[in-house]
Design an enzyme around this catalytic site. Structure first.
Site, PDB file in Angstrom:
ATOM      1  N   ASP A   8      41.724  40.986  41.642  1.00  0.00           N
ATOM      2  CA  ASP A   8      42.688  40.363  42.532  1.00  0.00           C
ATOM      3  C   ASP A   8      44.024  41.084  42.274  1.00  0.00           C
ATOM      4  OD1 ASP A   8      43.931  38.374  44.201  1.00  0.00           O
ATOM      5  OD2 ASP A   8      44.698  37.481  42.346  1.00  0.00           O
ATOM      6  N   ASP A  10      47.674  39.814  43.483  1.00  0.00           N
ATOM      7  CA  ASP A  10      48.823  38.932  43.214  1.00  0.00           C
ATOM      8  C   ASP A  10      48.543  38.030  42.015  1.00  0.00           C
ATOM      9  OD1 ASP A  10      50.198  39.880  45.492  1.00  0.00           O
ATOM     10  OD2 ASP A  10      49.067  38.533  46.794  1.00  0.00           O
TER      11      ASP A  10
END
Ligand code: BG6
Ligand code: MG
Length: 219
Positions: A8, A10
């Site tokens: 991922d 963020d």
């Protein structure tokens, strides 16, 4: 055997979670809406339109779809402007070291982000070189907790889910990893990512050494 990693973006590679918060806060203040860090927690890993719907519902506001899209665009303009200040100094502690090591050890690496701004973030960080595949908010239509973004990454790497480890900081992201049959590393508090296969408080602790130790039978 583990052959690949899917990250991922963020809150895992860089702290855009804070920039998203600031941008939503500005929009909410302009609208006279209540918005704080507690509500913001519910937006982690959640798509842009789902996020504004959560904020709208939290305020019991009546806003038609067209206006909602316009407001989400306004928030995005604020967010994208704030990315201009991001530099290669803005990796979360430990993230760049891990990406470098994965390259050195020959693992395949994909990005699996819900953001439609992932390309810009990677450019600001000069992080493109670390990824074999970029999966972002434009790659799939069903967002986390559906597993689609991670399945997209695994397929593009030509790996099976069980050959990949997903790094995630969002509850919905760990849900997505598990739904897809991936091994998962949670970054953050147990209340949020305690359902991951293994959890660390921050990226600094989530080193390749620690992860290999945890999944020792898979390396
Ligand atoms: C996720 C973030 O990575 O991307 C969410 O955790 C964000 O907070 C989502 O809403 C969508 O991002 P963007 O950049 O497309 O608005
Ligand atoms: Mg995240």
């Amino acid at each position: 055997m583990i052959k690949g990693f899917i990250f991922d973006l963020d809150g895992v590679i860089t702290d855009t979670a804070e920039l998203h918060f600031q941008a939503w806060k500005k929009l909410a203040d302009d609208m006279g809406w209540q918005f704080d860090r507690e509500v913001n927690e519910k937006l982690r890993g959640v798509s842009r339109m789902d996020s504004i719907n959560i904020i709208k519902d939290h305020n019991n506001a009546q806003v038609d779809e067209e206006k909602l899209v316009a407001l989400a665009t306004l928030k995005n303009d604020i967010y994208v402007d704030s990315l201009d200040h991001m530099t290669p100094n803005d990796y979360l502690p430990g993230a760049q070291e891990l990406l470098n090591l994965l390259r050195k050890e020959g693992f395949l690496v994909a990005l699996g982000s819900a953001s439609r701004n992932a390309i810009k973030v990677l450019k600001q960080l000069e992080a493109n070189k670390y990824f074999d595949v970029i999966g972002d908010g434009n790659s799939v239509s069903k967002s986390k907790p559906e597993p689609d973004i991670f399945l997209f990454g695994a397929k593009a790497l030509d790996l099976k889910p069980e050959e990949c480890i997903v790094y995630e900081d969002a509850e919905s992201g760990i849900d997505a990893a598990k739904a897809g049959g991936f091994h998962s590393v949670g970054i953050g508090p147990a209340e949020r990512v305690g359902h991951a296969d293994v959890r660390f408080d921050s990226m600094k602790e989530a080193t390749l050494f620690e992860v290999k130790s945890h999944f020792s039978e898979l390396f």
